[in-house]
Design an enzyme around this catalytic site. Structure first.
Site, PDB file in Angstrom:
ATOM      1  N   MET A  30      47.683  20.944  48.164  1.00 24.29           N
ATOM      2  CA  MET A  30      46.512  20.091  47.330  1.00 24.29           C
ATOM      3  C   MET A  30      45.958  19.123  47.951  1.00 24.29           C
ATOM      4  SD  MET A  30      46.885  18.132  43.373  1.00 24.29           S
ATOM      5  CE  MET A  30      48.011  16.776  44.248  1.00 24.29           C
ATOM      6  N   CYS A  31      44.673  19.000  47.816  1.00 22.00           N
ATOM      7  CA  CYS A  31      43.911  17.750  48.424  1.00 22.00           C
ATOM      8  C   CYS A  31      43.212  17.178  47.453  1.00 22.00           C
ATOM      9  CB  CYS A  31      43.366  18.069  49.931  1.00 22.00           C
ATOM     10  SG  CYS A  31      41.940  19.137  49.856  1.00 22.00           S
ATOM     11  N   HIS A  32      42.034  16.347  47.878  1.00 20.74           N
ATOM     12  CA  HIS A  32      40.949  15.705  46.878  1.00 20.74           C
ATOM     13  C   HIS A  32      40.154  16.841  46.176  1.00 20.74           C
ATOM     14  CE1 HIS A  32      37.760  12.600  46.105  1.00 20.74           C
ATOM     15  NE2 HIS A  32      38.526  12.815  44.919  1.00 20.74           N
ATOM     16  N   ILE A  72      42.942  17.631  43.436  1.00 22.97           N
ATOM     17  CA  ILE A  72      43.174  16.803  42.421  1.00 22.97           C
ATOM     18  C   ILE A  72      41.871  16.240  41.518  1.00 22.97           C
ATOM     19  CG2 ILE A  72      43.133  14.333  43.567  1.00 22.97           C
ATOM     20  CD1 ILE A  72      45.981  13.678  42.158  1.00 22.97           C
TER      21      ILE A  72
END
Length: 110
Positions: A67-69, A96
């Protein structure tokens, strides 16, 4: 590259699947703003610090969610993991930010 929706991620997290490996590639400042329990933070900017131990810290054959932004950096990490022998890697689609919008509005947006 395989992806997992944030809705499916929420279901998997609720099951507390101990076989899942969770990696967050955002920067520490981002993680301070918003994070999900269980993700190990491996910022891409700190690649030199964690890259040599990736196969001792994580099992290349266990399902790994990244996951990242928004999903761009995590897609890069998924590709890198696959290039290093990881066989079951999935990108968290929308990151996220999508998790906050679609699953849990209590997760801060930035």
């Amino acid at each position: 590259m395989s992806q997992i929706s944030v809705e499916e991620l929420a279901l998997r997290l609720a099951k507390r699947d101990s076989q899942l490996q969770l990696i967050d590639v955002r920067e520490p400042e981002e993680v301070e703003i918003a994070s999900l329990e269980g993700f190990e933070v491996l910022p891409l900017s700190q690649y030199e610090q964690w890259s040599q131990q990736i196969k001792t810290r994580f099992d290349p054959d266990v399902e790994t969610l990244v996951m990242c932004h928004h999903g761009v950096r995590s897609a890069q990490m998924c590709q890198w993991l696959q290039n290093h022998g990881f066989t079951n890697v999935k990108n968290v689609a929308g990151g996220i930010d999508a998790y906050s919008l679609l699953v849990d509005p209590n997760v801060p947006r930035y």
